[in-house]
Design an enzyme around this catalytic site. Structure first.
Site, short mmCIF file in Angstrom:
data_model
loop_
_atom_site.label_atom_id
_atom_site.label_comp_id
_atom_site.label_asym_id
_atom_site.label_seq_id
_atom_site.Cartn_x
_atom_site.Cartn_y
_atom_site.Cartn_z
CB CYS A 87 39.74 -23.18 26.05
SG CYS A 87 38.98 -21.77 25.23
CB CYS A 90 36.57 -21.99 27.42
SG CYS A 90 36.79 -22.54 25.72
#
Length: 334
Positions: A87, A90
């Site tokens: 991700c 993230c």
């Protein structure tokens, strides 16, 4: 993914969880006793309960969630960062969260949860996309935001979280010792002692169960867990023995009649759920308590939720019926 803000207004209506309050009181007592002993010994330096800055950011998995998050949240608000290695947002958000948590200097702790390795937690929290950020305060879970949001907004959210924790729950955080870097956190500061062997104690518990001595079985399992809190066999045995002890003197007909007449009475529904489980009606027991969580509030709701978690222990975390019930419980709570 576009950021989606999540309101914090609901947290001010949450009642303090009884179990979390008891855990907090015990923790405060332990810290006070440790500080007193240090003072009597003439020791200098920070409080015995102080932790190094590295303890403010932790990795959490499903097995340790109750210990590392729920119990800890009785002392300090725990921010949950759901992330994954693949991700990219993230990777942008997580370092910012870590920096702000460290700057909070013990008023918050960050628990990082890898969704790829912890699918059950992802399902329980109904995570639709990552990064997703939640908080746990005194055992109560609330959503904060999803996606990458501006730093100032996160600061404001964290400030509100700290204020709510102090005003509503009396939680003021943990003490940080900047000179203790590399030391073990307060919860694990004592040198770990190899567990076991516990074969004799576990065998004694089984013998007691077979003899109908439920009190003896409960105590034998507790003796194991006192030294080895993570002992799976003892945890399962204790949950089963306590369940049998609770239903031992029940009048099944009266209990079921009371539950039918009082669908919102947590005590009546808890007793009936115990009977359901002992009778092999696992899904009925779980469904009954999830439905009761839905229509109760405050301490009543928490009492039902805690009993449901105890019944999960009886059946075992790997059972698909437990997984389904956890998901249903998450939908009701969150």
């Amino acid at each position: 993914m576009q950021p989606r803000n999540m309101s914090m207004s609901g947290v001010v209506d949450l009642a303090a969880v009884k179990a979390a309050g008891e855990a907090k009181a015990k923790a405060e007592q332990a810290r006070a006793e440790a500080a007193s002993r240090a003072g009597q010994a003439g020791e200098a330096g920070p409080s015995a309960g102080a932790v190094p800055p590295s303890a403010l950011v932790i990795d959490v998995d499903e097995a340790g969630f109750e210990r590392d998050v729920l119990q800890l949240s009785a002392e300090v608000p725990v921010v949950l960062d759901f992330w994954a290695e693949w991700c990219q947002p993230c990777k942008q958000l997580s370092p910012l969260l870590e920096r702000l948590i460290t700057e909070a200097n013990g008023r918050l702790v960050l628990a990082k949860i890898d969704v790829d390795a912890n699918q059950m937690l992802m399902q329980q929290f109904q995570i639709q996309g990552i990064p997703a950020v939640f908080a746990v305060v005194a055992g109560q879970v609330l959503p904060l935001f999803q996606g990458v949001v501006p730093e100032q907004q996160i600061r404001e959210t964290f400030a509100q979280l700290v204020q709510v924790a102090e005003d509503r729950f009396g939680i003021i955080g943990i003490e940080v010792d900047p000179d203790a870097e590399g030391a073990a956190p307060a919860a694990t500061a004592m040198e770990e002692i190899p567990a076991g062997p516990y074969d004799a104690l576990l065998e004694a518990a089984v013998v007691a169960l077979d003899a109908g001595d439920l009190g003896g079985a409960v105590q034998a399992y507790k003796n194991v867990l006192a030294d080895d809190p993570g002992n799976t066999e003892a945890k399962l045995g204790l949950a089963q023995a306590e369940l049998l002890a609770r239903v031992q003197h029940m009048d099944p007909q009266a209990v079921r009649a009371a539950a039918a007449e009082n669908p919102r009475d947590p005590a009546a529904q808890i007793a009936a759920a115990d009977l359901d489980l002992v009778g092999g009606h696992v899904e009925d027991a779980f469904g009954r308590l999830v439905d009761t969580v839905r229509v109760t509030f405050g301490e009543d709701r928490d009492a039902v939720r805690l009993r449901l978690l105890e019944l999960f222990e009886v059946i075992g975390a790997d059972d698909p019926r437990v997984s389904s019930a956890r998901t249903a419980l998450a939908r009701v709570l969150f």
